[in-house]
Design a protein around this motif. Sequence first.
Motif, PDB file in Angstrom:
ATOM      1  N   LEU A   1      -3.283 -14.764  27.947  1.00  0.00           N
ATOM      2  CA  LEU A   1      -3.601 -14.228  29.268  1.00  0.00           C
ATOM      3  C   LEU A   1      -2.466 -14.508  30.237  1.00  0.00           C
ATOM      4  O   LEU A   1      -2.021 -13.618  30.969  1.00  0.00           O
ATOM      5  CB  LEU A   1      -4.909 -14.838  29.775  1.00  0.00           C
ATOM      6  N   ALA A   2      -1.952 -15.730  30.245  1.00  0.00           N
ATOM      7  CA  ALA A   2      -0.836 -16.068  31.132  1.00  0.00           C
ATOM      8  C   ALA A   2       0.410 -15.272  30.776  1.00  0.00           C
ATOM      9  O   ALA A   2       1.144 -14.808  31.662  1.00  0.00           O
ATOM     10  CB  ALA A   2      -0.553 -17.572  31.042  1.00  0.00           C
ATOM     11  N   PHE A   3       0.659 -15.084  29.483  1.00  0.00           N
ATOM     12  CA  PHE A   3       1.819 -14.336  29.002  1.00  0.00           C
ATOM     13  C   PHE A   3       1.787 -12.892  29.510  1.00  0.00           C
ATOM     14  O   PHE A   3       2.798 -12.366  30.003  1.00  0.00           O
ATOM     15  CB  PHE A   3       1.828 -14.365  27.476  1.00  0.00           C
ATOM     16  N   VAL A   4       0.631 -12.262  29.423  1.00  0.00           N
ATOM     17  CA  VAL A   4       0.503 -10.869  29.860  1.00  0.00           C
ATOM     18  C   VAL A   4       0.532 -10.776  31.383  1.00  0.00           C
ATOM     19  O   VAL A   4       1.100  -9.834  31.951  1.00  0.00           O
ATOM     20  CB  VAL A   4      -0.792 -10.247  29.287  1.00  0.00           C
TER      21      VAL A   4
ATOM     22  N   ASN B   1       5.557  -5.706  31.342  1.00  0.00           N
ATOM     23  CA  ASN B   1       5.829  -4.883  30.170  1.00  0.00           C
ATOM     24  C   ASN B   1       4.742  -5.040  29.104  1.00  0.00           C
ATOM     25  O   ASN B   1       4.513  -4.126  28.305  1.00  0.00           O
ATOM     26  CB  ASN B   1       7.186  -5.253  29.566  1.00  0.00           C
ATOM     27  N   GLN B   2       4.081  -6.206  29.088  1.00  0.00           N
ATOM     28  CA  GLN B   2       3.024  -6.437  28.113  1.00  0.00           C
ATOM     29  C   GLN B   2       1.725  -5.727  28.499  1.00  0.00           C
ATOM     30  O   GLN B   2       0.752  -5.747  27.740  1.00  0.00           O
ATOM     31  CB  GLN B   2       2.772  -7.933  27.943  1.00  0.00           C
ATOM     32  N   GLN B   3       1.727  -5.097  29.647  1.00  0.00           N
ATOM     33  CA  GLN B   3       0.560  -4.343  30.111  1.00  0.00           C
ATOM     34  C   GLN B   3       0.762  -2.849  29.914  1.00  0.00           C
ATOM     35  O   GLN B   3       0.151  -2.024  30.607  1.00  0.00           O
ATOM     36  CB  GLN B   3       0.302  -4.664  31.585  1.00  0.00           C
ATOM     37  N   ARG B   4       1.606  -2.494  28.956  1.00  0.00           N
ATOM     38  CA  ARG B   4       1.922  -1.085  28.682  1.00  0.00           C
ATOM     39  C   ARG B   4       1.808  -0.807  27.194  1.00  0.00           C
ATOM     40  O   ARG B   4       1.918  -1.707  26.371  1.00  0.00           O
ATOM     41  CB  ARG B   4       3.340  -0.752  29.155  1.00  0.00           C
ATOM     42  N   GLY B   5       1.622   0.471  26.859  1.00  0.00           N
ATOM     43  CA  GLY B   5       1.674   0.896  25.464  1.00  0.00           C
ATOM     44  C   GLY B   5       0.365   0.717  24.709  1.00  0.00           C
ATOM     45  O   GLY B   5      -0.701   0.491  25.280  1.00  0.00           O
ATOM     46  N   GLU B   6       0.471   0.827  23.382  1.00  0.00           N
ATOM     47  CA  GLU B   6      -0.679   0.714  22.486  1.00  0.00           C
ATOM     48  C   GLU B   6      -0.876  -0.759  22.118  1.00  0.00           C
ATOM     49  O   GLU B   6       0.053  -1.411  21.639  1.00  0.00           O
ATOM     50  CB  GLU B   6      -0.440   1.542  21.220  1.00  0.00           C
ATOM     51  N   ILE B   7      -2.100  -1.259  22.324  1.00  0.00           N
ATOM     52  CA  ILE B   7      -2.340  -2.692  22.184  1.00  0.00           C
ATOM     53  C   ILE B   7      -3.452  -2.973  21.177  1.00  0.00           C
ATOM     54  O   ILE B   7      -4.505  -2.334  21.202  1.00  0.00           O
ATOM     55  CB  ILE B   7      -2.710  -3.315  23.549  1.00  0.00           C
ATOM     56  N   VAL B   8      -3.192  -3.945  20.294  1.00  0.00           N
ATOM     57  CA  VAL B   8      -4.210  -4.460  19.376  1.00  0.00           C
ATOM     58  C   VAL B   8      -4.367  -5.954  19.647  1.00  0.00           C
ATOM     59  O   VAL B   8      -3.373  -6.679  19.765  1.00  0.00           O
ATOM     60  CB  VAL B   8      -3.819  -4.243  17.894  1.00  0.00           C
ATOM     61  N   LEU B   9      -5.609  -6.400  19.757  1.00  0.00           N
ATOM     62  CA  LEU B   9      -5.903  -7.824  19.903  1.00  0.00           C
ATOM     63  C   LEU B   9      -6.591  -8.312  18.632  1.00  0.00           C
ATOM     64  O   LEU B   9      -7.581  -7.728  18.197  1.00  0.00           O
ATOM     65  CB  LEU B   9      -6.815  -8.073  21.104  1.00  0.00           C
ATOM     66  N   VAL B  10      -6.053  -9.367  18.048  1.00  0.00           N
ATOM     67  CA  VAL B  10      -6.651  -9.985  16.864  1.00  0.00           C
ATOM     68  C   VAL B  10      -7.122 -11.378  17.281  1.00  0.00           C
ATOM     69  O   VAL B  10      -6.319 -12.189  17.756  1.00  0.00           O
ATOM     70  CB  VAL B  10      -5.650 -10.073  15.701  1.00  0.00           C
TER      71      VAL B  10
ATOM     72  N   LEU C   1      -1.620 -11.010  20.112  1.00  0.00           N
ATOM     73  CA  LEU C   1      -1.402  -9.739  20.798  1.00  0.00           C
ATOM     74  C   LEU C   1      -0.364  -8.954  20.003  1.00  0.00           C
ATOM     75  O   LEU C   1       0.751  -9.438  19.780  1.00  0.00           O
ATOM     76  CB  LEU C   1      -0.899  -9.980  22.216  1.00  0.00           C
ATOM     77  N   ALA C   2      -0.738  -7.756  19.559  1.00  0.00           N
ATOM     78  CA  ALA C   2       0.194  -6.880  18.849  1.00  0.00           C
ATOM     79  C   ALA C   2       0.319  -5.590  19.662  1.00  0.00           C
ATOM     80  O   ALA C   2      -0.649  -4.842  19.799  1.00  0.00           O
ATOM     81  CB  ALA C   2      -0.315  -6.587  17.434  1.00  0.00           C
ATOM     82  N   ARG C   3       1.512  -5.347  20.194  1.00  0.00           N
ATOM     83  CA  ARG C   3       1.709  -4.228  21.121  1.00  0.00           C
ATOM     84  C   ARG C   3       2.850  -3.342  20.658  1.00  0.00           C
ATOM     85  O   ARG C   3       3.872  -3.820  20.183  1.00  0.00           O
ATOM     86  CB  ARG C   3       2.008  -4.788  22.522  1.00  0.00           C
TER      87      ARG C   3
END
Length: 279
Positions: A205-208, A213-222, A185-187
Amino acid sequence: MAGTLYVVATPIGNFDDFSHRSEQTLKTCQIIAAEDTRHSGHLLSAYSINTPTTACHDHNEGQKVPELIARLQQGDHVSLISDAGTPLISDPGFRLVRAAHEAGIKVVPVPGACAAIAALSASGLPSDRFSFEGFLPAKTHARKQTLEGLKKDTRTLIFYEAPHRILDSLSDFVEVFGINRDACLAREITKTFETIKKSTLGELLAFVQNDNNQQRGEIVLVIGGFNAEQEVENTEVTDKLLKRLLQDLPVKAAAQLAAELTGLKKNELYQRALSLKDQ
């Protein structure tokens, strides 16, 4: 002589990532075609760039292209920018660049930041072969269908995702790709609250889920590519779990508990548990 169309990358967060060449290109061209002139105005103001701007986005690009091509043919230099990062990467501009080539106009890239490549470079996942998939469909059914089509792709996969869909998307990744698939997860890349988190899909998934706060902003998933050996290993671990649960539970209950523990589909685990019980 015709002018030149410059495809100019802009910062994805930190204005210090704006290159000198990008700055000079925007200062010396005759007009800047921006995805959102108000948004880009903050960057242009910070660098005292006074070049006139015009909006060129998904909703008006078809009408704007002839106007910009005409200016290029008359000798004006035009710079294309998006709200952030490299134009055309999940951003407008394709029609303009294609039309410029068709009109024999020179197209020059002015490279810089790109969230997809920045995320890949910091993900710790294989970067020799990768596929940029952009945004997944917003609807759950269509999203799962897309992921099913990518499930066996051996390349590293890169996705953009909106913050209000990140939990749903991660849940679908876990269901389709499995809980143990490597991912990052790159946010908010280059911004104050940047997050680079490499783990498994289940742990991400558990982390978010546990940090709003991890559910905000610009998100890239690799997402790591399909690994046949790892899949075999995961299957063996799942079978071992099911066999142990079947010692104390009926098939349905064993499949339900295994689904909760692994993130795998309950129906598939139920069929596997039936097979194991018959054996």
